[in-house]
Design a protein around this motif. Structure first.
Motif, PDB file in Angstrom:
ATOM      1  N   LYS A  74      94.555  -7.052 -60.863  1.00 26.38           N
ATOM      2  CA  LYS A  74      95.478  -8.110 -61.284  1.00 26.38           C
ATOM      3  C   LYS A  74      95.402  -8.353 -62.787  1.00 26.38           C
ATOM      4  O   LYS A  74      96.404  -8.638 -63.427  1.00 26.38           O
ATOM      5  N   ARG A  75      94.226  -8.240 -63.356  1.00 26.07           N
ATOM      6  CA  ARG A  75      94.051  -8.490 -64.783  1.00 26.07           C
ATOM      7  C   ARG A  75      94.813  -7.465 -65.622  1.00 26.07           C
ATOM      8  O   ARG A  75      95.359  -7.779 -66.669  1.00 26.07           O
ATOM      9  N   HIS A  76      94.850  -6.238 -65.171  1.00 23.31           N
ATOM     10  CA  HIS A  76      95.488  -5.154 -65.913  1.00 23.31           C
ATOM     11  C   HIS A  76      96.830  -4.739 -65.313  1.00 23.31           C
ATOM     12  O   HIS A  76      97.316  -3.647 -65.587  1.00 23.31           O
ATOM     13  N   ALA A  77      97.430  -5.599 -64.517  1.00 21.01           N
ATOM     14  CA  ALA A  77      98.620  -5.223 -63.739  1.00 21.01           C
ATOM     15  C   ALA A  77      99.752  -4.666 -64.598  1.00 21.01           C
ATOM     16  O   ALA A  77     100.353  -3.644 -64.263  1.00 21.01           O
ATOM     17  N   GLY A  78     100.068  -5.303 -65.699  1.00 18.71           N
ATOM     18  CA  GLY A  78     101.173  -4.839 -66.540  1.00 18.71           C
ATOM     19  C   GLY A  78     100.919  -3.468 -67.143  1.00 18.71           C
ATOM     20  O   GLY A  78     101.789  -2.596 -67.127  1.00 18.71           O
ATOM     21  N   ARG A  79      99.716  -3.259 -67.669  1.00 24.88           N
ATOM     22  CA  ARG A  79      99.398  -1.964 -68.268  1.00 24.88           C
ATOM     23  C   ARG A  79      99.284  -0.883 -67.216  1.00 24.88           C
ATOM     24  O   ARG A  79      99.655   0.263 -67.458  1.00 24.88           O
ATOM     25  N   ILE A  80      98.777  -1.234 -66.024  1.00 24.25           N
ATOM     26  CA  ILE A  80      98.688  -0.260 -64.934  1.00 24.25           C
ATOM     27  C   ILE A  80     100.092   0.174 -64.519  1.00 24.25           C
ATOM     28  O   ILE A  80     100.375   1.360 -64.376  1.00 24.25           O
ATOM     29  N   ARG A  81     100.973  -0.797 -64.315  1.00 25.16           N
ATOM     30  CA  ARG A  81     102.348  -0.489 -63.901  1.00 25.16           C
ATOM     31  C   ARG A  81     103.024   0.416 -64.936  1.00 25.16           C
ATOM     32  O   ARG A  81     103.653   1.406 -64.587  1.00 25.16           O
ATOM     33  N   GLU A  82     102.869   0.095 -66.217  1.00 22.41           N
ATOM     34  CA  GLU A  82     103.470   0.914 -67.263  1.00 22.41           C
ATOM     35  C   GLU A  82     102.905   2.332 -67.258  1.00 22.41           C
ATOM     36  O   GLU A  82     103.648   3.303 -67.367  1.00 22.41           O
ATOM     37  N   PHE A  83     101.580   2.457 -67.103  1.00 19.52           N
ATOM     38  CA  PHE A  83     100.951   3.779 -67.118  1.00 19.52           C
ATOM     39  C   PHE A  83     101.401   4.619 -65.934  1.00 19.52           C
ATOM     40  O   PHE A  83     101.811   5.770 -66.106  1.00 19.52           O
ATOM     41  N   VAL A  84     101.342   4.062 -64.714  1.00 19.31           N
ATOM     42  CA  VAL A  84     101.669   4.871 -63.535  1.00 19.31           C
ATOM     43  C   VAL A  84     103.159   5.194 -63.461  1.00 19.31           C
ATOM     44  O   VAL A  84     103.539   6.225 -62.921  1.00 19.31           O
ATOM     45  N   GLN A  85     104.015   4.341 -64.039  1.00 17.49           N
ATOM     46  CA  GLN A  85     105.446   4.634 -64.009  1.00 17.49           C
ATOM     47  C   GLN A  85     105.851   5.631 -65.079  1.00 17.49           C
ATOM     48  O   GLN A  85     106.870   6.285 -64.958  1.00 17.49           O
ATOM     49  N   LYS A  86     105.063   5.760 -66.141  1.00 16.69           N
ATOM     50  CA  LYS A  86     105.387   6.693 -67.226  1.00 16.69           C
ATOM     51  C   LYS A  86     104.624   8.013 -67.122  1.00 16.69           C
ATOM     52  O   LYS A  86     104.954   8.961 -67.804  1.00 16.69           O
ATOM     53  N   ASP A  87     103.605   8.092 -66.279  1.00 17.03           N
ATOM     54  CA  ASP A  87     102.774   9.285 -66.187  1.00 17.03           C
ATOM     55  C   ASP A  87     103.578  10.461 -65.633  1.00 17.03           C
ATOM     56  O   ASP A  87     104.241  10.349 -64.590  1.00 17.03           O
ATOM     57  N   SER A  88     103.502  11.594 -66.328  1.00 20.39           N
ATOM     58  CA  SER A  88     104.296  12.760 -65.931  1.00 20.39           C
ATOM     59  C   SER A  88     103.853  13.328 -64.587  1.00 20.39           C
ATOM     60  O   SER A  88     104.668  13.854 -63.835  1.00 20.39           O
ATOM     61  N   ARG A  89     102.568  13.195 -64.238  1.00 22.95           N
ATOM     62  CA  ARG A  89     102.094  13.718 -62.941  1.00 22.95           C
ATOM     63  C   ARG A  89     102.683  12.922 -61.789  1.00 22.95           C
ATOM     64  O   ARG A  89     103.090  13.493 -60.768  1.00 22.95           O
ATOM     65  N   VAL A  90     102.757  11.606 -61.943  1.00 20.73           N
ATOM     66  CA  VAL A  90     103.322  10.753 -60.894  1.00 20.73           C
ATOM     67  C   VAL A  90     104.819  11.010 -60.774  1.00 20.73           C
ATOM     68  O   VAL A  90     105.356  11.124 -59.675  1.00 20.73           O
ATOM     69  N   ARG A  91     105.494  11.150 -61.905  1.00 20.44           N
ATOM     70  CA  ARG A  91     106.937  11.401 -61.868  1.00 20.44           C
ATOM     71  C   ARG A  91     107.257  12.766 -61.276  1.00 20.44           C
ATOM     72  O   ARG A  91     108.225  12.917 -60.548  1.00 20.44           O
TER      73      ARG A  91
END
Length: 188
Positions: A74-91
């Motif tokens: 929860k503390r890092h929710a915004g940065r986590i969401r940004e990282f996982v949505q922009k990561d090329s492996r996830v995409r």
């Protein structure tokens, strides 16, 4: 256009990709479903830990299913969401590879249905409209490459260029709630 990432995510991945991952668990689940090796998953977690400035063990705790480990999540929710949505492996793991291959090889039909219009200064005269145009394989390849590399701005520029080529103003935009889709081309 407020939610460009979500609109492009749904348009590129279609129904199979659903929505963009919101947390580490969603991203890891998608990578596992796509057949990522343990080594790839470990590297993903290591990269996320470096981006957040936490230990790999803390990222590992974020992937567990119990409730007591969600404090750091929860503390890092915004940065986590940004990282996982922009990561090329996830995409790359999102959506159907067959669908992406078809769009790269044959192109697609762009369909935007909802409130949209050109932005002119501070004015934005939107109304319910339906925009349909065919994108050739070169445009789709450029758009998909940019999107898979996490560069939504370049993907959106490619989309804007295609709209301009069809006669739409260079500042065409749509509101939240508009349905943006890439459909298969029908050859009549």
């Amino acid at each position: 256009m407020a939610d460009v990432t979500g609109d492009l995510w749904r348009a590129v991945t279609g129904r199979a990709g659903g929505r963009a991952p919101e947390n580490v668990r969603d991203a890891v689940d998608r990578l596992e479903q796509a057949g990522a090796s343990k080594k790839d998953l470990a590297q993903f977690k290591k990269d996320l830990a470096a981006a957040l400035g936490v230990t790999v063990r803390q990222v590992q705790r974020m992937t567990t299913r119990t409730g007591s480990e969600t404090r750091s999540d929860k503390r890092h929710a915004g940065r986590i969401r940004e990282f996982v949505q922009k990561d090329s492996r996830v995409r790359a793991a999102a959506g159907s590879q067959r669908r992406k291959s078809r769009m790269r090889n044959k192109g697609a039909k762009l369909k935007i249905k909802g409130r949209q219009g050109p932005k002119v200064g501070k004015s934005w005269p939107t109304r319910d409209r339906l925009v349909e145009l065919d994108l050739d394989p070169y445009e789709m390849e450029a758009l998909l490459d940019a999107w898979e590399n996490g560069d939504d701005d370049t993907a959106l520029e490619t989309l804007q260029d295609a709209l301009e080529d069809e006669g739409y103003p260079p500042n065409w935009s749509w509101e939240d709630g508009a349905a943006v889709e890439f459909l298969g081309l029908s050859y009549d």
